[in-house]
Design an enzyme around this catalytic site. Structure first.
Site, PDB file in Angstrom:
ATOM      1  N   SER A 125       0.858  -1.185   0.000  1.00 24.88           N
ATOM      2  CA  SER A 125       0.000   0.000   0.000  1.00 24.88           C
ATOM      3  C   SER A 125       0.892   1.231   0.000  1.00 24.88           C
ATOM      4  CB  SER A 125      -0.885  -0.005   1.254  1.00 24.88           C
ATOM      5  OG  SER A 125      -1.493   1.251   1.463  1.00 24.88           O
ATOM      6  N   TYR A 150      -2.074   0.065  10.638  1.00 22.57           N
ATOM      7  CA  TYR A 150      -2.057  -0.373   9.239  1.00 22.57           C
ATOM      8  C   TYR A 150      -0.705  -0.062   8.592  1.00 22.57           C
ATOM      9  CZ  TYR A 150      -3.570  -0.904   4.363  1.00 22.57           C
ATOM     10  OH  TYR A 150      -3.680  -1.296   3.051  1.00 22.57           O
TER      11      TYR A 150
END
Length: 284
Positions: free
Chosen positions: A145, A158
């Site tokens: 990501s 995250y």
């Protein structure tokens, strides 16, 4: 005429929705037999319906695979070995997006995030490597990501899991290269997939929290980014392209805005980049 054993075989984790579902269908369209790892078998209906619409249902082979389970990971690879005797592609896609302001995120949330996004990827990769190594070739695509390259307030758990994935993958790429195994990172920015709605639902602050105002801005910015994000099929198409490339690059970031943000972080002094990110958040 090709038999099922003649087709390249891919294992995709987190296949019941989002990127995983789309990647499974796209790989099947490119000629792969796709072993679709699904945490809960009853959740496979959406995938099989999408495969049916695309005309590739016979190339999708769903298996139970909870990446937090060592037994599931080993069983899935054992099944592939027995059924197909080969594993050409592993797409480590399974993941969750948990967040909140660091001081207020309980220890259990940090552990949950790392267990799925990082340890789950390590677990499945370790199970798959012997089969790839024995054949002398294979490719592992890691779904990272932009949060694996840039930390953003409210996304500490995250981002930590994705930064860990990036470091793990750099080490892995060098270790398995002598055995003909290739590693590629895919780093999407904001796309409208179910992972974000699930993550937003768990991001909250206490009424008297000193971070309440900041979290409100983070949520507003994140929702706007997800709503304005690109078509997730773009990511699935890229993964399928990489699967078919002879010599892919090590990292791919998309969409264009993500590429520019990563380049800005590289080019700008660290404090200037932080001020830029804070300005963007304030304007949310």
């Amino acid at each position: 005429m090709k038999t099922r054993q003649d087709h390249p075989v891919a294992l995709v984790t987190g296949s019941s929705s989002g990127f995983g579902l789309l990647i499974c269908v796209e790989l099947a369209l490119r000629g792969f037999i796709v072993v679709a790892g699904i945490r809960r078998p009853e959740a496979q209906a959406g995938l099989m319906e999408a495969a049916e619409r695309a005309g590739v249902r016979e190339r999708i082979d769903p298996v139970q695979l909870d990446v937090t389970s060592e037994t599931d990971a080993e069983r899935a690879v054992s099944y592939i070995r027995g059924q197909y005797r080969r594993l050409d592609m592993l797409v480590n896609n399974a993941g969750t997006a948990l967040g909140g302001l660091i001081e207020e995120v309980p220890a259990a949330v940090w552990l949950e995030q790392m267990e799925t996004n990082f340890h789950g990827t390590v677990r499945v990769t370790r199970s798959a490597l012997p089969l790839m190594r024995e054949r002398g070739k294979g490719r592992i695509i890691q779904m990272s990501s932009i949060s694996g390259r840039i930390g953003f307030p409210g996304y500490g758990p995250y981002a930590a899991s994705k930064f860990a994935l990036e470091g793990f993958s750099e080490c892995l790429a060098l270790e398995v290269r002598p055995f003909g195994i290739d590693v590629v990172m895919v780093e999407p920015g904001a796309y409208g997939t179910p992972i974000w709605n699930k993550g937003f639902a768990r991001m909250n602050a206490a009424p008297n929290s000193p971070y309440r105002n900041m979290l409100g801005k983070v949520l507003a910015f994140s929702r706007k980014s997800a709503e304005q994000g690109g078509d997730p099929r773009e990511v699935a198409g890229l993964v399928a392209d990489i699967a078919c490339m002879k010599r892919p690059a090590f990292r791919y970031a998309l969409p264009r805005s993500t590429k520019w943000t990563i380049r800005a972080k590289t080019a700008l002094p660290g404090r200037l980049f932080q001020r830029m990110m804070a300005f963007i958040l304030d304007k949310a």
